[in-house]
Design a protein around this motif. Structure first.
Motif, PDB file in Angstrom:
ATOM      1  N   GLU A 328      42.138  56.441  40.098  1.00 36.90           N
ATOM      2  CA  GLU A 328      41.301  57.451  40.750  1.00 36.90           C
ATOM      3  C   GLU A 328      39.956  56.813  41.045  1.00 36.90           C
ATOM      4  N   GLY A 329      39.593  56.765  42.314  1.00 39.40           N
ATOM      5  CA  GLY A 329      38.347  56.109  42.687  1.00 39.40           C
ATOM      6  C   GLY A 329      38.157  56.087  44.182  1.00 39.40           C
ATOM      7  N   TRP A 330      37.598  54.983  44.657  1.00 39.44           N
ATOM      8  CA  TRP A 330      37.275  54.833  46.072  1.00 39.44           C
ATOM      9  C   TRP A 330      38.060  53.633  46.601  1.00 39.44           C
ATOM     10  N   THR A 361      49.245  44.478  33.270  1.00 38.61           N
ATOM     11  CA  THR A 361      48.600  45.512  32.457  1.00 38.61           C
ATOM     12  C   THR A 361      48.508  45.012  31.032  1.00 38.61           C
ATOM     13  N   SER A 362      47.417  45.356  30.361  1.00 39.58           N
ATOM     14  CA  SER A 362      47.202  44.923  28.975  1.00 39.58           C
ATOM     15  C   SER A 362      46.263  45.887  28.281  1.00 39.58           C
ATOM     16  N   ARG A 363      46.735  46.513  27.170  1.00 42.16           N
ATOM     17  CA  ARG A 363      45.925  47.396  26.341  1.00 42.16           C
ATOM     18  C   ARG A 363      45.268  48.515  27.148  1.00 42.16           C
ATOM     19  N   GLY A 364      46.059  49.157  27.974  1.00 45.06           N
ATOM     20  CA  GLY A 364      45.559  50.284  28.752  1.00 45.06           C
ATOM     21  C   GLY A 364      44.722  49.907  29.943  1.00 45.06           C
ATOM     22  N   GLN A 365      44.636  48.614  30.251  1.00 43.00           N
ATOM     23  CA  GLN A 365      43.878  48.165  31.410  1.00 43.00           C
ATOM     24  C   GLN A 365      44.797  47.430  32.373  1.00 43.00           C
ATOM     25  N   CYS A 366      44.449  47.516  33.657  1.00 45.24           N
ATOM     26  CA  CYS A 366      45.179  46.739  34.653  1.00 45.24           C
ATOM     27  C   CYS A 366      44.316  45.555  35.065  1.00 45.24           C
ATOM     28  N   GLN A 367      44.971  44.428  35.291  1.00 37.06           N
ATOM     29  CA  GLN A 367      44.275  43.186  35.601  1.00 37.06           C
ATOM     30  C   GLN A 367      44.758  42.642  36.940  1.00 37.06           C
ATOM     31  N   MET A 414      31.834  50.334  40.098  1.00 36.91           N
ATOM     32  CA  MET A 414      31.942  51.757  40.424  1.00 36.91           C
ATOM     33  C   MET A 414      33.187  52.375  39.806  1.00 36.91           C
ATOM     34  N   HIS A 415      34.231  51.582  39.596  1.00 39.46           N
ATOM     35  CA  HIS A 415      35.492  52.088  39.034  1.00 39.46           C
ATOM     36  C   HIS A 415      35.558  51.864  37.526  1.00 39.46           C
ATOM     37  N   GLY A 416      34.427  51.524  36.911  1.00 43.04           N
ATOM     38  CA  GLY A 416      34.403  51.315  35.466  1.00 43.04           C
ATOM     39  C   GLY A 416      35.012  50.001  35.025  1.00 43.04           C
ATOM     40  N   GLY A 417      35.159  49.062  35.960  1.00 41.22           N
ATOM     41  CA  GLY A 417      35.772  47.779  35.634  1.00 41.22           C
ATOM     42  C   GLY A 417      34.769  46.646  35.581  1.00 41.22           C
ATOM     43  N   SER A 418      35.291  45.439  35.471  1.00 41.25           N
ATOM     44  CA  SER A 418      34.445  44.245  35.381  1.00 41.25           C
ATOM     45  C   SER A 418      35.075  43.121  36.192  1.00 41.25           C
ATOM     46  N   LEU A 419      34.220  42.205  36.618  1.00 42.87           N
ATOM     47  CA  LEU A 419      34.645  41.023  37.374  1.00 42.87           C
ATOM     48  C   LEU A 419      34.078  39.796  36.675  1.00 42.87           C
ATOM     49  N   PHE A 421      34.572  35.318  36.092  1.00 46.07           N
ATOM     50  CA  PHE A 421      35.036  34.092  36.741  1.00 46.07           C
ATOM     51  C   PHE A 421      35.254  33.006  35.685  1.00 46.07           C
ATOM     52  N   SER A 422      36.258  32.180  35.934  1.00 44.81           N
ATOM     53  CA  SER A 422      36.563  31.068  35.029  1.00 44.81           C
ATOM     54  C   SER A 422      37.305  29.994  35.819  1.00 44.81           C
ATOM     55  N   ARG A 423      37.577  28.887  35.155  1.00 44.98           N
ATOM     56  CA  ARG A 423      38.361  27.823  35.792  1.00 44.98           C
ATOM     57  C   ARG A 423      39.834  28.241  35.844  1.00 44.98           C
ATOM     58  N   SER A 424      40.484  27.872  36.919  1.00 45.03           N
ATOM     59  CA  SER A 424      41.886  28.213  37.091  1.00 45.03           C
ATOM     60  C   SER A 424      42.768  27.039  36.673  1.00 45.03           C
ATOM     61  N   ALA A 425      43.954  27.355  36.150  1.00 49.97           N
ATOM     62  CA  ALA A 425      44.922  26.301  35.824  1.00 49.97           C
ATOM     63  C   ALA A 425      45.427  25.599  37.085  1.00 49.97           C
ATOM     64  N   MET A 426      45.207  26.228  38.252  1.00 51.87           N
ATOM     65  CA  MET A 426      45.611  25.626  39.502  1.00 51.87           C
ATOM     66  C   MET A 426      44.577  24.615  40.016  1.00 51.87           C
ATOM     67  N   GLY A 427      43.439  24.520  39.294  1.00 51.47           N
ATOM     68  CA  GLY A 427      42.424  23.539  39.657  1.00 51.47           C
ATOM     69  C   GLY A 427      41.182  24.106  40.285  1.00 51.47           C
ATOM     70  N   GLY A 428      41.224  25.340  40.767  1.00 53.78           N
ATOM     71  CA  GLY A 428      40.069  25.918  41.437  1.00 53.78           C
ATOM     72  C   GLY A 428      39.394  26.995  40.605  1.00 53.78           C
ATOM     73  N   LEU A 429      39.026  28.079  41.261  1.00 57.37           N
ATOM     74  CA  LEU A 429      38.317  29.189  40.637  1.00 57.37           C
ATOM     75  C   LEU A 429      39.282  30.339  40.352  1.00 57.37           C
ATOM     76  N   ARG A 430      39.087  30.995  39.244  1.00 62.70           N
ATOM     77  CA  ARG A 430      39.888  32.173  38.883  1.00 62.70           C
ATOM     78  C   ARG A 430      38.952  33.372  38.759  1.00 62.70           C
ATOM     79  N   ALA A 431      39.196  34.402  39.573  1.00 64.95           N
ATOM     80  CA  ALA A 431      38.446  35.657  39.513  1.00 64.95           C
ATOM     81  C   ALA A 431      39.349  36.698  38.857  1.00 64.95           C
ATOM     82  N   LEU A 432      38.853  37.322  37.795  1.00 64.04           N
ATOM     83  CA  LEU A 432      39.646  38.310  37.050  1.00 64.04           C
ATOM     84  C   LEU A 432      38.994  39.677  37.144  1.00 64.04           C
ATOM     85  N   ILE A 433      39.740  40.621  37.683  1.00 60.73           N
ATOM     86  CA  ILE A 433      39.286  42.022  37.766  1.00 60.73           C
ATOM     87  C   ILE A 433      40.008  42.808  36.683  1.00 60.73           C
ATOM     88  N   GLN A 434      39.245  43.547  35.864  1.00 64.45           N
ATOM     89  CA  GLN A 434      39.813  44.412  34.839  1.00 64.45           C
ATOM     90  C   GLN A 434      39.369  45.840  35.115  1.00 64.45           C
TER      91      GLN A 434
END
Length: 439
Positions: A328-330, A361-367, A414-419, A421-434
């Motif tokens: 539920e959000g925008w 999904t992990s511990r009631g959160q979607c990733q 706005m949706h109560g989540g977080s963003l 960043f970390s290193r990716s196992a693929m060699g580049g950047l990994r952005a994680l939305i929770q």
């Protein structure tokens, strides 16, 4: 303890204290010296009897005693220093009443009343008086104006003190909240001043915590707006300066329409227009002018991937997993955030690179995880990604103005989540939305 129970306990304590004080006052008024000093019939009894005996004689004194017995039920007997009766008296004909000095007591409860033993010294001699006051008369003394006034005064004093303490207990935190709101209005909220109130477990503590959260959010927005204005002024200065130089050169040289200078000026205008559009998008995210709605997260992610795959050159998108979550959000705001992350991955991915989007999904959160095979980002810059107008070392103006990740971070918040960043196992950047999940 909730505020209701605190007020309830204080009111009960006040009731018990007022009732107890009334009982103590009543008991105190039964003390011998108080009875003899303030009781309207007892305070001058001994003096009046001795004066009548010495002035008018035994008969007159006896008649006065008879009147006291008939009108006030007071019984008395007058003795000399040897313990001999000077008058017939009005005491009952019982041995205990006929003794001039009962053993080891000055007054005692007896025969449904109190017996006083008083000594009186006059100019003509010394006397001893036995005075019996019935219980009814003692009880009526409690209802005299003196007793009533003392009870009322003590009750009002106790209620006043308790009311003052209760008022300070309730209004003190509210006064501090008022001062904090005034500080917030001046743009300098100090959260540490409300820490002590926030530790309370009642409704005032809840109000303080909610107010602190709101005030901190407002303060962050104010600080963000100030920083944004400073960044905007800095970012707009460079393209505007180049436009002025170009226009000045074109005017002096009389450049023809096909001169490359005009193409350069057109690119600068386009970049300036895109910058202003990004700034407006970023500022609109602080205003939620339409209600949230429910949407399927997996479908939205698939649509954003399809849109970006259409504009991709040689890179490929790979979607892994699913959440089966309804949020539920925008959706447009979240779509914009994902689109910024995917376009950023496209910009830095190598030719024929793979961009992996993972859903879980992990511990009631979607990733939602976005990984690429680009050069990545040094660890020292990972925590700063998402700041407005941030450019990493080595990036040129063609790589953007640093607003895309800032727009994505705010949309996710706005949706109560977080963003993050970390290193990716693929060699580049990994952005994680929770995001908090809702089935």
């Amino acid at each position: 303890m909730r505020l209701f129970w605190k007020v309830f306990a204080i009111l009960w304590l006040a009731t018990l204290m007022v009732g107890g004080s009334g009982f103590l006052v009543s008991r105190a008024l039964q003390q011998d010296w108080l009875l003899l000093q303030f009781h309207p019939q007892l305070k001058d009894f001994a003096e009046e009897l001795v004066t009548r005996y010495e002035t008018d004689g035994p008969s007159a004194a006896q008649r006065w005693l008879d009147v006291q017995r008939e009108e006030y039920r007071l019984r008395a007997q007058l003795f000399d220093t040897e313990g001999l009766s000077l008058l017939p008296g009005t005491l009952p004909r019982r041995p205990i009443f006929q003794q001039s000095t009962p053993p080891n007591v000055e007054s005692r409860e007896i025969w449904h009343g109190r017996l006083f033993q008083l000594d009186w010294l006059s100019a003509q001699g010394d006397y001893h008086l036995s005075l019996f006051v019935p219980r009814d008369e003692l009880f009526n003394w409690r209802r005299t104006p003196v007793a009533l006034i003392l009870n009322i005064f003590l009750a009002m004093a106790l209620l006043g003190i308790i009311s003052l303490l209760l008022s300070r207990y309730l209004t003190g935190p509210l006064r501090q909240l008022g001062l904090a709101s005034q500080s917030l209005a001046k743009g300098r909220f100090e959260a540490e001043k409300l820490e002590r109130i926030g530790r309370r477990s009642d409704e005032i503590g809840d109000l303080s915590r909610h107010f602190s959260h709101m005030a901190q959010r407002v303060q962050d927005l104010l600080d963000s707006q100030r920083q944004l204005m400073r960044d905007i002024s800095h970012e707009l200065r460079s393209p505007l300066a180049r436009l002025r130089v170009g226009l000045a050169l074109g005017s002096k040289q009389g450049a023809p329409a096909e001169d490359p200078l005009w193409s350069r000026l057109d690119r600068e205008c386009t970049r300036l227009d895109l910058l202003i559009e990004d700034i407006l998008t970023l500022s609109r995210q602080d205003i939620q002018d339409h209600p949230p709605c429910q949407f399927a997260l997996d479908n939205l992610v698939a649509e954003v991937i399809e849109d970006n795959q259409f504009v991709a050159d040689t890179q490929e998108f790979e979607l892994v997993g699913s959440t089966l979550i309804t949020l539920e959000g925008w959706p447009e705001q979240l779509r914009s955030a994902l689109d910024n992350l995917l376009r950023n991955a496209l910009r830095f991915s190598p030719t024929h690179g793979v961009i992996r989007v993972s859903l879980a999904t992990s511990r009631g959160q979607c990733q939602i995880s976005v990984e690429d095979q680009g050069p990545g980002v040094d660890d020292q810059w990972l925590q700063r990604l998402g700041e407005p107008f941030l450019r990493l070392p080595g990036q040129t103006g063609a790589s953007g103005h640093g607003l895309g990740l800032a727009i994505a971070r705010r949309a996710i918040a706005m949706h109560g989540g977080s963003l993050t960043f970390s290193r990716s196992a693929m060699g580049g950047l990994r952005a994680l939305i929770q995001l908090p999940g809702q089935t």
